[in-house]
Design a protein around this motif. Structure first.
Motif, PDB file in Angstrom:
ATOM      1  N   ILE A 101       0.844  -1.199   0.000  1.00 12.16           N
ATOM      2  CA  ILE A 101       0.000   0.000   0.000  1.00 12.16           C
ATOM      3  C   ILE A 101       0.875   1.243   0.000  1.00 12.16           C
ATOM      4  O   ILE A 101       1.836   1.338   0.765  1.00 12.16           O
ATOM      5  N   PHE A 102       0.514   2.201  -0.856  1.00  8.99           N
ATOM      6  CA  PHE A 102       1.159   3.520  -0.879  1.00  8.99           C
ATOM      7  C   PHE A 102       0.042   4.536  -1.041  1.00  8.99           C
ATOM      8  O   PHE A 102      -0.865   4.340  -1.856  1.00  8.99           O
ATOM      9  N   ALA A 103       0.084   5.617  -0.272  1.00  7.49           N
ATOM     10  CA  ALA A 103      -1.013   6.590  -0.329  1.00  7.49           C
ATOM     11  C   ALA A 103      -0.495   7.997  -0.083  1.00  7.49           C
ATOM     12  O   ALA A 103       0.468   8.198   0.663  1.00  7.49           O
ATOM     13  N   THR A 104      -1.150   8.977  -0.704  1.00  7.33           N
ATOM     14  CA  THR A 104      -0.748  10.371  -0.580  1.00  7.33           C
ATOM     15  C   THR A 104      -1.934  11.250  -0.208  1.00  7.33           C
ATOM     16  O   THR A 104      -3.050  11.036  -0.689  1.00  7.33           O
ATOM     17  N   GLN A 105      -1.670  12.245   0.649  1.00 10.39           N
ATOM     18  CA  GLN A 105      -2.687  13.248   0.939  1.00 10.39           C
ATOM     19  C   GLN A 105      -2.831  14.218  -0.223  1.00 10.39           C
ATOM     20  O   GLN A 105      -3.912  14.686  -0.530  1.00 10.39           O
ATOM     21  N   PHE A 106      -1.734  14.536  -0.861  1.00 13.82           N
ATOM     22  CA  PHE A 106      -1.761  15.460  -2.009  1.00 13.82           C
ATOM     23  C   PHE A 106      -2.324  14.763  -3.245  1.00 13.82           C
ATOM     24  O   PHE A 106      -2.499  13.539  -3.274  1.00 13.82           O
ATOM     25  N   HIS A 107      -2.593  15.552  -4.253  1.00 18.21           N
ATOM     26  CA  HIS A 107      -3.196  15.054  -5.496  1.00 18.21           C
ATOM     27  C   HIS A 107      -2.118  14.900  -6.568  1.00 18.21           C
ATOM     28  O   HIS A 107      -1.732  15.890  -7.196  1.00 18.21           O
ATOM     29  N   PRO A 108      -1.636  13.690  -6.839  1.00 17.63           N
ATOM     30  CA  PRO A 108      -0.669  13.530  -7.934  1.00 17.63           C
ATOM     31  C   PRO A 108      -1.226  13.999  -9.276  1.00 17.63           C
ATOM     32  O   PRO A 108      -0.484  14.548 -10.101  1.00 17.63           O
ATOM     33  N   GLU A 109      -2.525  13.795  -9.495  1.00 20.79           N
ATOM     34  CA  GLU A 109      -3.121  14.171 -10.783  1.00 20.79           C
ATOM     35  C   GLU A 109      -3.157  15.676 -11.009  1.00 20.79           C
ATOM     36  O   GLU A 109      -3.397  16.143 -12.131  1.00 20.79           O
ATOM     37  N   LYS A 110      -2.923  16.460  -9.958  1.00 18.73           N
ATOM     38  CA  LYS A 110      -2.881  17.926 -10.070  1.00 18.73           C
ATOM     39  C   LYS A 110      -1.469  18.455  -9.872  1.00 18.73           C
ATOM     40  O   LYS A 110      -1.281  19.662  -9.711  1.00 18.73           O
ATOM     41  N   SER A 111      -0.489  17.555  -9.881  1.00 15.44           N
ATOM     42  CA  SER A 111       0.872  17.918  -9.494  1.00 15.44           C
ATOM     43  C   SER A 111       1.885  17.786 -10.624  1.00 15.44           C
ATOM     44  O   SER A 111       3.065  17.496 -10.386  1.00 15.44           O
ATOM     45  N   ALA A 112       1.434  18.011 -11.862  1.00 15.73           N
ATOM     46  CA  ALA A 112       2.324  18.094 -13.026  1.00 15.73           C
ATOM     47  C   ALA A 112       3.177  16.832 -13.183  1.00 15.73           C
ATOM     48  O   ALA A 112       2.733  15.724 -12.867  1.00 15.73           O
ATOM     49  N   ALA A 113       4.423  17.001 -13.638  1.00 19.24           N
ATOM     50  CA  ALA A 113       5.244  15.862 -14.039  1.00 19.24           C
ATOM     51  C   ALA A 113       5.560  14.931 -12.878  1.00 19.24           C
ATOM     52  O   ALA A 113       5.543  13.701 -13.034  1.00 19.24           O
TER      53      ALA A 113
END
Length: 216
Positions: free
Chosen positions: A190-202
């Motif tokens: 399992i790996f999880a992020t609070q931030f949004h990778p899809e809104k975080s460019a490259a």
């Protein structure tokens, strides 16, 4: 055989942008992107992305009602890779202060409300909740999903609550908004992020790509 990643659609995720980002990240990986919530789709997929947006209680209720929740728990218990995003990360913990909501319990710990009332940022302005915008992410420990992403890179956040894992070993990255807190967690598959990778460019797309090609 083509490998598949299931982006879970249980009615509470930032689904369109997540699915589009995962699709873009999957180029040349041999991974096919599927969107859905049917338990059989969960079982058939090689890995799962769990997005989430909105109130924790609503996300948990919709997830349970979708029919996918038990299948996801079963598949993760069997070692299937899972990536949680935003509230999809918060759902992995035991409990949230937001409306006193139980989580999935895949990580010991709870989700806490920002307590920044009356505190000032270095420029003299008041902290605003939700935190909204780009913030620095410091990698706490190596992990294959971080491959090619430098510690100190910036990612995009929108949230009023943050995870407080019980075990420091589960903290994969931290950021500071008033105080330092865990903005990525990881254990086993399992790996999880609070931030949004899809809104975080490259760098965000790189995280999704690394998840798609990760072999735990």
């Amino acid at each position: 055989m083509t490998k598949t990643v299931l982006v879970l659609d249980y009615g509470m995720g930032n689904l369109r942008s997540v699915a589009q980002a995962v699709q873009a990240a999957s180029a040349d990986t041999g991974v096919s992107v599927v969107v859905g919530h049917d338990p059989q789709q969960v079982r058939d997929a090689d890995r799962i992305v769990l997005p989430g947006q909105g109130a924790m209680r609503d996300c948990m209720a919709h997830f349970a009602d979708s029919g996918a929740q038990q299948a996801v728990l079963d598949e993760v218990a069997n070692g299937k890779p899972l990536m949680g995003v935003c509230v999809g990360m918060q759902m992995l913990l035991q409990h949230s202060e937001e409306q006193d909501t139980p989580g999935l319990g895949l990580f010991p710990g709870e989700v806490k409300r920002f307590r920044l009332e009356g505190r000032l940022q270095p420029d003299g302005s008041r902290f605003k909740v939700p935190q909204m915008g780009w913030n620095r992410v410091d990698i706490a420990r190596p992990h294959p999903v971080w491959a090619g992403v430098a510690s100190g890179s910036h990612f995009y956040f929108v949230h009023s609550f943050h995870a407080a894992p019980a075990h420091e070993a589960h903290v994969a990255a931290t950021t500071v908004y008033g105080d330092a807190f865990a903005c990525a967690i990881a254990r086993d598959t399992i790996f999880a992020t609070q931030f949004h990778p899809e809104k975080s460019a490259a760098d965000g797309l790189r995280l999704y790509r690394n998840f798609l090609t990760w072999t735990p």
